[in-house]
Write a protein that holds these residues in place. Structure first.
Motif, PDB file in Angstrom:
ATOM      1  N   HIS A 143      54.572  49.688  61.759  1.00 18.37           N
ATOM      2  CA  HIS A 143      54.105  49.862  60.303  1.00 18.37           C
ATOM      3  C   HIS A 143      54.218  51.303  60.075  1.00 18.37           C
ATOM      4  O   HIS A 143      53.436  52.019  59.787  1.00 18.37           O
ATOM      5  CB  HIS A 143      52.617  49.515  60.288  1.00 18.37           C
ATOM      6  CG  HIS A 143      52.283  48.268  60.887  1.00 18.37           C
ATOM      7  ND1 HIS A 143      52.457  46.739  60.421  1.00 18.37           N
ATOM      8  CD2 HIS A 143      51.654  47.838  62.074  1.00 18.37           C
ATOM      9  CE1 HIS A 143      52.317  45.808  61.126  1.00 18.37           C
ATOM     10  NE2 HIS A 143      51.680  46.478  62.100  1.00 18.37           N
ATOM     11  N   PRO A 144      55.676  51.645  59.950  1.00 19.37           N
ATOM     12  CA  PRO A 144      55.653  53.084  59.748  1.00 19.37           C
ATOM     13  C   PRO A 144      55.390  53.722  58.452  1.00 19.37           C
ATOM     14  O   PRO A 144      55.161  54.769  58.472  1.00 19.37           O
ATOM     15  CB  PRO A 144      57.331  53.286  59.819  1.00 19.37           C
ATOM     16  CG  PRO A 144      57.961  51.684  59.481  1.00 19.37           C
ATOM     17  CD  PRO A 144      56.923  50.717  60.151  1.00 19.37           C
ATOM     18  N   ASP A 145      55.117  53.018  57.301  1.00 17.68           N
ATOM     19  CA  ASP A 145      54.672  53.085  56.080  1.00 17.68           C
ATOM     20  C   ASP A 145      53.098  53.048  55.813  1.00 17.68           C
ATOM     21  O   ASP A 145      52.629  53.256  54.768  1.00 17.68           O
ATOM     22  CB  ASP A 145      55.501  52.503  54.951  1.00 17.68           C
ATOM     23  CG  ASP A 145      57.144  53.047  55.006  1.00 17.68           C
ATOM     24  OD1 ASP A 145      57.544  54.143  55.455  1.00 17.68           O
ATOM     25  OD2 ASP A 145      57.956  52.183  54.959  1.00 17.68           O
ATOM     26  N   LEU A 146      52.681  52.567  56.743  1.00 16.57           N
ATOM     27  CA  LEU A 146      51.241  52.120  56.602  1.00 16.57           C
ATOM     28  C   LEU A 146      50.246  53.244  56.547  1.00 16.57           C
ATOM     29  O   LEU A 146      50.477  54.216  57.143  1.00 16.57           O
ATOM     30  CB  LEU A 146      50.622  51.459  57.706  1.00 16.57           C
ATOM     31  CG  LEU A 146      49.376  50.748  57.753  1.00 16.57           C
ATOM     32  CD1 LEU A 146      48.978  50.069  56.496  1.00 16.57           C
ATOM     33  CD2 LEU A 146      48.832  50.126  59.083  1.00 16.57           C
ATOM     34  N   LYS A 147      49.302  53.142  55.449  1.00 15.54           N
ATOM     35  CA  LYS A 147      48.243  54.235  55.397  1.00 15.54           C
ATOM     36  C   LYS A 147      47.039  53.341  55.324  1.00 15.54           C
ATOM     37  O   LYS A 147      46.690  52.785  54.153  1.00 15.54           O
ATOM     38  CB  LYS A 147      48.565  55.173  53.677  1.00 15.54           C
ATOM     39  CG  LYS A 147      49.630  56.166  53.997  1.00 15.54           C
ATOM     40  CD  LYS A 147      49.231  57.143  55.173  1.00 15.54           C
ATOM     41  CE  LYS A 147      50.493  58.158  55.121  1.00 15.54           C
ATOM     42  NZ  LYS A 147      50.329  59.057  56.266  1.00 15.54           N
ATOM     43  N   ALA A 148      46.249  53.455  56.201  1.00 13.64           N
ATOM     44  CA  ALA A 148      45.142  52.679  56.445  1.00 13.64           C
ATOM     45  C   ALA A 148      43.985  53.300  55.952  1.00 13.64           C
ATOM     46  O   ALA A 148      43.588  54.477  55.840  1.00 13.64           O
ATOM     47  CB  ALA A 148      44.938  52.320  57.887  1.00 13.64           C
ATOM     48  N   ASP A 149      42.772  52.403  55.479  1.00 18.33           N
ATOM     49  CA  ASP A 149      41.479  52.834  54.995  1.00 18.33           C
ATOM     50  C   ASP A 149      40.478  53.153  56.017  1.00 18.33           C
ATOM     51  O   ASP A 149      39.819  53.530  56.039  1.00 18.33           O
ATOM     52  CB  ASP A 149      41.232  52.084  53.885  1.00 18.33           C
ATOM     53  CG  ASP A 149      41.836  51.885  52.589  1.00 18.33           C
ATOM     54  OD1 ASP A 149      42.255  52.806  52.123  1.00 18.33           O
ATOM     55  OD2 ASP A 149      42.533  50.758  52.379  1.00 18.33           O
ATOM     56  N   PHE A 150      40.853  52.010  56.949  1.00 17.31           N
ATOM     57  CA  PHE A 150      39.936  51.978  58.357  1.00 17.31           C
ATOM     58  C   PHE A 150      40.989  51.893  59.413  1.00 17.31           C
ATOM     59  O   PHE A 150      41.770  51.058  59.522  1.00 17.31           O
ATOM     60  CB  PHE A 150      39.005  50.791  58.258  1.00 17.31           C
ATOM     61  CG  PHE A 150      38.146  51.018  57.028  1.00 17.31           C
ATOM     62  CD1 PHE A 150      36.915  51.775  56.761  1.00 17.31           C
ATOM     63  CD2 PHE A 150      38.512  50.240  55.826  1.00 17.31           C
ATOM     64  CE1 PHE A 150      36.134  51.659  55.924  1.00 17.31           C
ATOM     65  CE2 PHE A 150      37.500  50.327  54.697  1.00 17.31           C
ATOM     66  CZ  PHE A 150      36.417  51.097  54.754  1.00 17.31           C
ATOM     67  N   ILE A 151      40.604  52.664  60.483  1.00 19.44           N
ATOM     68  CA  ILE A 151      41.282  52.369  61.844  1.00 19.44           C
ATOM     69  C   ILE A 151      40.195  52.285  62.776  1.00 19.44           C
ATOM     70  O   ILE A 151      39.295  53.022  62.902  1.00 19.44           O
ATOM     71  CB  ILE A 151      42.229  53.792  62.131  1.00 19.44           C
ATOM     72  CG1 ILE A 151      43.442  53.774  61.039  1.00 19.44           C
ATOM     73  CG2 ILE A 151      42.719  53.662  63.514  1.00 19.44           C
ATOM     74  CD1 ILE A 151      44.482  55.130  61.376  1.00 19.44           C
ATOM     75  N   MET A 152      40.439  51.265  63.800  1.00 17.21           N
ATOM     76  CA  MET A 152      39.770  50.920  64.730  1.00 17.21           C
ATOM     77  C   MET A 152      40.484  50.952  66.109  1.00 17.21           C
ATOM     78  O   MET A 152      41.391  50.129  65.917  1.00 17.21           O
ATOM     79  CB  MET A 152      38.723  49.670  64.462  1.00 17.21           C
ATOM     80  CG  MET A 152      38.164  49.712  63.270  1.00 17.21           C
ATOM     81  SD  MET A 152      37.312  48.159  62.979  1.00 17.21           S
ATOM     82  CE  MET A 152      36.014  47.935  64.068  1.00 17.21           C
ATOM     83  N   ALA A 153      39.960  51.359  67.002  1.00 15.77           N
ATOM     84  CA  ALA A 153      41.061  51.292  68.430  1.00 15.77           C
ATOM     85  C   ALA A 153      40.339  51.666  69.403  1.00 15.77           C
ATOM     86  O   ALA A 153      39.251  52.554  69.639  1.00 15.77           O
ATOM     87  CB  ALA A 153      42.054  52.403  68.048  1.00 15.77           C
ATOM     88  N   ASN A 154      40.637  51.137  70.755  1.00 22.63           N
ATOM     89  CA  ASN A 154      40.305  51.365  72.054  1.00 22.63           C
ATOM     90  C   ASN A 154      41.805  51.552  72.785  1.00 22.63           C
ATOM     91  O   ASN A 154      42.033  50.726  73.606  1.00 22.63           O
ATOM     92  CB  ASN A 154      39.530  50.586  72.774  1.00 22.63           C
ATOM     93  CG  ASN A 154      39.203  50.525  74.065  1.00 22.63           C
ATOM     94  OD1 ASN A 154      39.298  51.451  74.372  1.00 22.63           O
ATOM     95  ND2 ASN A 154      38.595  49.459  74.718  1.00 22.63           N
ATOM     96  N   PRO A 155      42.401  52.720  72.680  1.00 23.42           N
ATOM     97  CA  PRO A 155      43.578  53.088  73.329  1.00 23.42           C
ATOM     98  C   PRO A 155      43.414  52.957  74.677  1.00 23.42           C
ATOM     99  O   PRO A 155      42.294  53.205  75.324  1.00 23.42           O
ATOM    100  CB  PRO A 155      44.108  54.300  72.974  1.00 23.42           C
ATOM    101  CG  PRO A 155      43.085  54.704  71.566  1.00 23.42           C
ATOM    102  CD  PRO A 155      41.935  53.988  72.021  1.00 23.42           C
TER     103      PRO A 155
END
Length: 524
Positions: A269-281
């Motif tokens: 998703h190279p052009d994505l600008k997200a309002d919320f990011i949730m992650a467990n890398p």
């Protein structure tokens, strides 16, 4: 004398019964593999139940002539199933020698007839595993007992998936279970960032747990899942399929990219600008790039290049680059990320702090994860700390908190759920989220106040004075100890007497042990 009542056996939930049946497959299939066997079958049962339900509806509405037209199913978000893909067909052939081939055919047919499931289902998986036919038949019988669409209020199949994903993660233990983040951790992140509407992104989405919890959050606050759009990416092929199935059975539409791929090298998703990011890398990922790779990547612009020996800061900078103007990210990292100065990581952290991106840091209790005993923390990053009005949720609007960061030490929270694992309770989650929201100025959560030993709002100058270390324990200090009113001399006398009694008891027990050892011929 009254007759003694026999003790009642504890009732097993249907998830437990199903798990026990599934567990019989172990030994014939690798533990990391058999989750795909079980979850694929549950998926097949679920889509088949939905198909039969829709077919009955069409007949009841006098539209029996259309029961084999795909459009009449897709218009209701139901997957159309040809005869060979239906559960009833699988069930009838459960004890036949070619049952594995029939299941593979069914899964292939479902995928071929429903473009939304492209790349989601296992390919010739059952045939390759050489499963014992009788054990597979027993599992099919057991899954047959679940009526996945009977109760509209209870998300039955969602419950089974969640239960199984958690159990599989626990069974695989250290080195496995990377597809699963404990539910209480995911729930806490969702409750903290409040993803009411907008684009939600997880750059390493595992089995899709962050998305499931986001949708639950929206629904529990009387919102609509149509107000959010979901983007994810996953590197491991089998986990990518697991995620697609997990979301499909819950009716959650998501863009997980064209294929499983490495987030650093093939961003879906190279052009994505997200309002919320949730992650467990993945924790402390080593050798994620070669020394000469990605050195001038635009995601690190303005920062040091993240070192090859640990991907933690590469994940952070990747997520910062994906945040929209008002975006907020909440993610899990190993505790070392809060204080490391290795290979330029300290300089990246200092720059993040000076750019005023760090909103909140939480030190988590130990033993929450199935896969590791490494202590973990939660980072919350935002691009906008100015006062902000939250549309449709005015009591959740934010105050101006530029130049401040909230530190929460939750290490003493949580309850042991078995010998080795802990869980945050609903009350714990509510207390942590309420503290953060109150600090953000959300009217619904009351006034914020520092609490020694638990939370502290620190300024950038205070963080600088602590060498840009973000460990909450440095800021919140020690909890105040309540005075019990007992004079010191009296308390000391009582404690001493207790200790002497225990020492005398220990001497007696030592003598007994010594005599027993001598009786067995082990004299000292």
């Amino acid at each position: 004398m009254p007759k003694k009542q026999p003790l009642k056996k504890p009732t097993k939930s249907f998830e437990q019964t199903l798990w026990e049946t599934a567990d019989r497959l172990r030994g014939t299939v690798e533990s990391s593999e058999y989750k795909h066997v079980v979850l694929s079958l549950i998926f097949l049962k679920f889509v088949s139940d939905k198909f039969e339900q829709r077919k009955r509806e069409l007949i009841a509405e006098g539209q029996g002539d259309y029961v084999d037209m795909v459009e009449f199913y897709t218009m209701k978000n139901v997957f159309y199933l040809p005869e060979e893909a239906r559960w009833s067909t699988i069930r009838k052939a459960a004890k036949q020698d070619d049952i594995a081939v029939r299941i593979d055919t069914a899964l292939h047919t479902v995928e071929k007839n429903n473009p939304a499931l492209r790349g989601a289902l296992p390919d010739n998986y059952f045939s390759r595993l050489g499963l014992d036919v009788s054990k597979l038949a027993a599992l099919i019988d057991s899954i047959n007992n679940i009526d996945t669409v009977a109760d509209h209020e209870q998300d039955v199949v969602g419950r089974v998936y969640e239960y199984f994903l958690g159990k599989f993660a626990a069974t695989e233990g250290k080195g496995g279970g990377e597809f699963y983040t404990p539910k209480c951790v995911v729930k806490l992140i969702a409750e903290m960032i409040e993803p009411f509407r907008g684009k939600i992104y997880d750059p390493c989405c595992g089995s899709g747990g962050m998305f499931v919890q986001s949708v639950k959050f929206v629904e529990s606050h009387r919102g609509s899942k149509k107000d959010i759009s979901i983007y994810g990416q996953e590197y491991t092929s089998t986990t990518y399929k697991l995620s697609k199935m997990n979301l499909a059975i819950r009716g959650i539409a998501a863009n997980l990219g064209e294929a499983p791929a490495d987030t650093f090298f093939k961003d879906q998703h190279p052009d994505l600008k997200a309002d919320f990011i949730m992650a467990n890398p993945p924790f402390n990922l080593k050798e994620w790039r070669a020394a000469n790779e990605l050195t001038d990547d635009p995601r690190w612009a303005g920062y040091e290049v993240p070192p090859t020996g640990n991907a933690n800061y590469a994940w952070i900078l990747h997520m910062v680059s994906k945040l929209s103007e008002n975006g907020v990210a909440g993610f899990v990292l190993a505790n070392g990320s809060m204080s490391t100065n290795t290979s330029g990581e300290g300089l990246i952290r200092r720059k993040l702090i000076e750019n005023d991106l760090i909103d909140c840091m939480i030190a988590m209790p130990g033993q929450l994860f199935y896969t590791t005993q490494i202590p973990v923390c939660l980072w919350f990053i935002t691009r906008n700390k100015k006062a902000q009005r939250i549309e449709g949720h005015s009591d959740s609007s934010h105050r101006d908190r530029r130049g401040e960061t909230l530190f929460i030490d939750a290490r003493n929270m949580g309850t042991m759920i078995d010998r080795t694992h802990k869980e945050l309770t609903c009350d714990d989650i509510a207390e942590i989220a309420r503290t953060y929201h109150a600090w953000r100025g959300e009217a619904k959560d009351g006034a914020y106040q520092d609490q020694p030993g638990f939370c502290k709002a620190a300024t950038l100058a205070e963080i600088k004075a602590n060498d840009y270390v973000l460990t909450p324990g440095r800021y919140v200090g020690a909890a105040e100890i309540e005075d019990d009113g007992i004079p010191f001399e009296q308390k000391m006398t009582e404690l001493s007497q207790t200790l002497y009694r225990q020492m005398a008891e220990a001497e007696k027990l030592d003598a007994v042990i010594r005599r027993n050892l001598e009786a067995l011929g082990y004299e000292g």
